[in-house]
Design a protein around this motif. Sequence first.
Motif, PDB file in Angstrom:
ATOM      1  N   ASP A  99       0.683  -1.199   0.031  1.00 42.97           N
ATOM      2  CA  ASP A  99      -0.021   0.058  -0.027  1.00 42.97           C
ATOM      3  C   ASP A  99       0.878   1.047   0.161  1.00 42.97           C
ATOM      4  N   ARG A 100       0.249   2.412   0.005  1.00 42.16           N
ATOM      5  CA  ARG A 100       1.017   3.755  -0.281  1.00 42.16           C
ATOM      6  C   ARG A 100       1.962   4.069   1.173  1.00 42.16           C
ATOM      7  N   HIS A 101       1.593   3.027   2.083  1.00 42.48           N
ATOM      8  CA  HIS A 101       2.650   3.464   3.392  1.00 42.48           C
ATOM      9  C   HIS A 101       3.792   2.162   3.379  1.00 42.48           C
TER      10      HIS A 101
END
Length: 129
Positions: A99-101
């Motif tokens: 994910d974007r993290h």
Amino acid sequence: MPTTVQHLRQAVARSDGLLIATPEYNHSFPGVLKNVIDWLSRGSDSVLVGKPVAVIGASTGNWGTRLAQAALRQVLTATEARVMLSPMLFVAHAGGRFDRHGTLNDPKVREALIQITIAFEEWIFLHSK
Ligand SMILES: Cc1cc2nc3c(=O)[nH]c(=O)nc-3n(C[C@H](O)[C@H](O)[C@H](O)COP(=O)(O)O)c2cc1C
């Protein structure tokens, strides 16, 4: 040896095993990683001789570091590290599995990582000096 190399060698010497995660650069593993292995392997007190090592990798391409891992295993063999040959983990299209993290969000890869760590724990137990 440079101080940074001495610190890295001490850390590897103290470790039970070494898990190397590599990307793939031009069908091999990155030059910086080769440089690290070369520094660790130097001298009569090489910290890689007999060291349990496992290799995994992730890339954005279709083959998930197959060629990089093959090249890396070849080099590690020269250092007399105890390289675990299976299970293997090739994470292809890695850009879509986090994910974007930066958290891994693919359950199959997550499960494969668990299996690798279980197998590596056994490998370390079998090959500890
Ligand atoms: C110089 C270079 C060459 C690459 N060559 C390959 C390759 O041959 N096969 C592949 O699957 N990915 C290739 N990639 C993509 C990387 O494996 C990786 O997925 C991506 O670059 C993210 O890692 P990084 O943060 O180390 O750049 C290449 C990347 C770079 C920068």
